[in-house]
Motif scaffolding. Structure first.
Motif, PDB file in Angstrom:
ATOM      1  N   ALA A 197       0.834  -1.207   0.000  1.00 15.00           N
ATOM      2  CA  ALA A 197       0.000   0.000   0.000  1.00 15.00           C
ATOM      3  C   ALA A 197       0.866   1.253   0.000  1.00 15.00           C
ATOM      4  N   GLU A 198       1.914   1.253   0.818  1.00  9.92           N
ATOM      5  CA  GLU A 198       2.802   2.421   0.897  1.00  9.92           C
ATOM      6  C   GLU A 198       3.544   2.628  -0.417  1.00  9.92           C
ATOM      7  N   GLY A 199       3.967   1.524  -1.027  1.00  9.46           N
ATOM      8  CA  GLY A 199       4.685   1.615  -2.294  1.00  9.46           C
ATOM      9  C   GLY A 199       3.807   2.148  -3.409  1.00  9.46           C
ATOM     10  N   TYR A 200       2.573   1.651  -3.488  1.00  6.99           N
ATOM     11  CA  TYR A 200       1.656   2.142  -4.517  1.00  6.99           C
ATOM     12  C   TYR A 200       1.339   3.623  -4.311  1.00  6.99           C
ATOM     13  N   MET A 201       1.187   4.033  -3.053  1.00  6.21           N
ATOM     14  CA  MET A 201       0.900   5.442  -2.784  1.00  6.21           C
ATOM     15  C   MET A 201       2.072   6.327  -3.191  1.00  6.21           C
ATOM     16  N   LYS A 202       3.280   5.835  -2.968  1.00  5.69           N
ATOM     17  CA  LYS A 202       4.458   6.581  -3.404  1.00  5.69           C
ATOM     18  C   LYS A 202       4.458   6.743  -4.917  1.00  5.69           C
ATOM     19  N   GLN A 203       4.135   5.663  -5.629  1.00  2.00           N
ATOM     20  CA  GLN A 203       4.078   5.736  -7.088  1.00  2.00           C
ATOM     21  C   GLN A 203       2.985   6.694  -7.547  1.00  2.00           C
ATOM     22  N   LEU A 204       1.852   6.687  -6.854  1.00  4.06           N
ATOM     23  CA  LEU A 204       0.751   7.578  -7.206  1.00  4.06           C
ATOM     24  C   LEU A 204       1.176   9.032  -7.111  1.00  4.06           C
ATOM     25  N   ASN A 205       1.952   9.352  -6.098  1.00  9.25           N
ATOM     26  CA  ASN A 205       2.423  10.722  -5.924  1.00  9.25           C
ATOM     27  C   ASN A 205       3.465  11.127  -6.964  1.00  9.25           C
ATOM     28  N   ASP A 206       4.012  10.134  -7.675  1.00  9.70           N
ATOM     29  CA  ASP A 206       5.048  10.412  -8.670  1.00  9.70           C
ATOM     30  C   ASP A 206       4.544  10.401 -10.110  1.00  9.70           C
ATOM     31  N   VAL A 207       3.269  10.039 -10.329  1.00 14.65           N
ATOM     32  CA  VAL A 207       2.788   9.918 -11.709  1.00 14.65           C
ATOM     33  C   VAL A 207       2.775  11.275 -12.403  1.00 14.65           C
ATOM     34  N   LYS A 208       3.084  11.259 -13.698  1.00 14.80           N
ATOM     35  CA  LYS A 208       3.135  12.488 -14.486  1.00 14.80           C
ATOM     36  C   LYS A 208       2.189  12.457 -15.683  1.00 14.80           C
ATOM     37  N   THR A 209       1.912  11.264 -16.213  1.00 14.11           N
ATOM     38  CA  THR A 209       1.145  11.167 -17.442  1.00 14.11           C
ATOM     39  C   THR A 209       0.042  10.116 -17.314  1.00 14.11           C
ATOM     40  N   SER A 248      -6.502  -4.786  -7.896  1.00 12.50           N
ATOM     41  CA  SER A 248      -7.068  -5.836  -7.035  1.00 12.50           C
ATOM     42  C   SER A 248      -7.021  -5.495  -5.550  1.00 12.50           C
ATOM     43  N   THR A 249      -6.066  -4.653  -5.125  1.00  8.59           N
ATOM     44  CA  THR A 249      -5.957  -4.299  -3.695  1.00  8.59           C
ATOM     45  C   THR A 249      -6.175  -2.813  -3.446  1.00  8.59           C
ATOM     46  N   PHE A 250      -6.493  -2.070  -4.495  1.00 13.36           N
ATOM     47  CA  PHE A 250      -6.592  -0.612  -4.394  1.00 13.36           C
ATOM     48  C   PHE A 250      -7.556  -0.159  -3.296  1.00 13.36           C
ATOM     49  N   GLU A 251      -8.751  -0.702  -3.325  1.00 11.72           N
ATOM     50  CA  GLU A 251      -9.780  -0.266  -2.382  1.00 11.72           C
ATOM     51  C   GLU A 251      -9.382  -0.566  -0.943  1.00 11.72           C
ATOM     52  N   LYS A 252      -8.936  -1.778  -0.716  1.00 15.42           N
ATOM     53  CA  LYS A 252      -8.504  -2.187   0.632  1.00 15.42           C
ATOM     54  C   LYS A 252      -7.349  -1.318   1.105  1.00 15.42           C
ATOM     55  N   ASP A 253      -6.364  -1.094   0.237  1.00 16.16           N
ATOM     56  CA  ASP A 253      -5.201  -0.293   0.612  1.00 16.16           C
ATOM     57  C   ASP A 253      -5.602   1.124   0.997  1.00 16.16           C
ATOM     58  N   CYS A 254      -6.444   1.751   0.185  1.00 12.63           N
ATOM     59  CA  CYS A 254      -6.796   3.156   0.410  1.00 12.63           C
ATOM     60  C   CYS A 254      -7.674   3.348   1.640  1.00 12.63           C
ATOM     61  N   ILE A 255      -8.637   2.457   1.829  1.00  8.03           N
ATOM     62  CA  ILE A 255      -9.573   2.629   2.943  1.00  8.03           C
ATOM     63  C   ILE A 255      -8.971   2.149   4.255  1.00  8.03           C
ATOM     64  N   GLU A 256      -8.418   0.936   4.267  1.00  7.89           N
ATOM     65  CA  GLU A 256      -7.916   0.382   5.522  1.00  7.89           C
ATOM     66  C   GLU A 256      -6.619   1.038   5.975  1.00  7.89           C
ATOM     67  N   TYR A 302      -9.892  13.878   3.025  1.00  7.34           N
ATOM     68  CA  TYR A 302      -9.699  13.102   1.805  1.00  7.34           C
ATOM     69  C   TYR A 302      -8.966  11.787   2.135  1.00  7.34           C
ATOM     70  N   LEU A 303      -7.731  11.917   2.612  1.00  9.02           N
ATOM     71  CA  LEU A 303      -6.946  10.783   3.105  1.00  9.02           C
ATOM     72  C   LEU A 303      -6.476  11.139   4.520  1.00  9.02           C
ATOM     73  N   PRO A 304      -7.334  10.959   5.523  1.00 10.16           N
ATOM     74  CA  PRO A 304      -7.030  11.421   6.882  1.00 10.16           C
ATOM     75  C   PRO A 304      -5.717  10.902   7.452  1.00 10.16           C
ATOM     76  N   ALA A 305      -5.371   9.652   7.165  1.00  4.91           N
ATOM     77  CA  ALA A 305      -4.138   9.087   7.718  1.00  4.91           C
ATOM     78  C   ALA A 305      -2.896   9.806   7.214  1.00  4.91           C
ATOM     79  N   LEU A 306      -3.005  10.425   6.042  1.00  3.56           N
ATOM     80  CA  LEU A 306      -1.884  11.180   5.477  1.00  3.56           C
ATOM     81  C   LEU A 306      -2.073  12.688   5.657  1.00  3.56           C
ATOM     82  N   ARG A 307      -3.141  13.053   6.366  1.00  7.03           N
ATOM     83  CA  ARG A 307      -3.483  14.463   6.585  1.00  7.03           C
ATOM     84  C   ARG A 307      -3.659  15.213   5.269  1.00  7.03           C
ATOM     85  N   LYS A 308      -4.280  14.542   4.317  1.00  5.43           N
ATOM     86  CA  LYS A 308      -4.539  15.151   3.011  1.00  5.43           C
ATOM     87  C   LYS A 308      -6.007  15.536   2.905  1.00  5.43           C
TER      88      LYS A 308
END
Length: 281
Positions: A54-66, A79-87, A256-262
């Protein structure tokens, strides 16, 4: 005596150097991911393995450009997006959209009608399912809902199909245009959560967001707060308003993403022009 000293130095140098080389070779390990937040400790997993957490995917999400970056990321993450983001991060963007729409729905005179809704960047169908469960019973309005969705990523659309919420699903990039099959000027509501952020749906896609709406129809969507403040979303909205395409019903800040204070901006637009007028101009 000098010969003995030279022999001793050469022998010592050879022995020490050999041991140092052997020790270096013996302790060599594959590179690990170094997590600064963990106080400099090594997590004990490879970088490849970390990127699939989950942490790795979030890091990649913050780096996307296109859009291509997004497509690659979400195809792997679906397949794990929903679980990762909510839990893991307490994602609530979809709930913020419903909270606003539940208050505004009674003002649209939709009681007893079939209400067409387009979910933009529908992802796994998290928002679409909430729309189906919550909006159909707002203040006992008893409306019939037809919910369609579109998303950039085929793997996400496959996840959304499994929810049995959507009448139609399209694979499309709203940064470029709406897909064929979307009836312009026919939707009562356009909704979106989590799609408008840096590297995903940019400011230029906002005009496409309005095209499916009937005059008077509402678009309710979230914009990542960092992108809202640094990208040109606000300027794009001002242009749409000055061109007479829409009016701004409300803009408010929300969790929006409370755990990240976003936080995010929750934006509501009401379309003013008919699609015929837009095409003719």
């Amino acid at each position: 005596m000098p010969q003995l000293v030279c022999y001793f130095i050469q022998t010592f140098h050879h022995s020490f150097g050999t041991r140092q080389l052997k020790n270096t070779k013996a302790t060599a390990r594959p590179p690990k991911y170094h997590n600064k937040k963990a106080g400099g400790r090594l997590l004990g997993i490879s970088l490849v393995s970390f990127m699939r957490t989950a942490e790795g995917y979030m890091k990649q999400l913050n780096d996307v450009k296109t859009s291509e970056d997004c497509k690659k990321l979400y195809n792997e993450w679906a397949s794990t997006f929903e679980k990762d983001c909510i839990e893991n991060y307490g994602y609530v963007g979809h709930k913020q959209v419903i909270k606003v729409l539940s208050r505004l729905m009674p003002t649209l005179n939709l009681e007893g009608k079939e209400v067409k809704i387009l979910d933009v960047g529908c992802g796994t169908g998290l928002l679409g399912e909430l729309v189906q469960n919550e909006l159909s019973k707002v203040e006992d309005m008893h409306v019939d809902l037809q919910i369609d969705g579109l998303d950039l990523t085929e793997a996400m659309i496959d996840e959304a199909k499994s929810r049995d919420v959507y009448s139609e699903l399209w694979n499309a990039d709203l940064n470029e245009n709406l897909p064929e099959g979307v009836d312009l000027g026919s939707y009562d509501l356009v909704v979106s959560s989590g799609a408008f952020r840096a590297g995903q749906l940019g400011p230029s896609s906002l005009e496409h967001l309005l095209q499916p709406l009937k005059p008077g129809g509402l678009a309710c969507f979230t914009v990542d707060l960092k992108a809202w403040e640094k990208e040109s979303y606000q300027q794009a909205l001002k242009k749409l308003v000055s061109d007479g395409e829409c009016i701004i019903r409300q803009i408010n800040r929300a969790d929006y993403l409370p755990a990240l204070r976003k936080d995010c901006s929750v934006v509501v637009l009401a379309k003013t022009k008919s699609q015929d007028n837009i095409v003719q101009e």
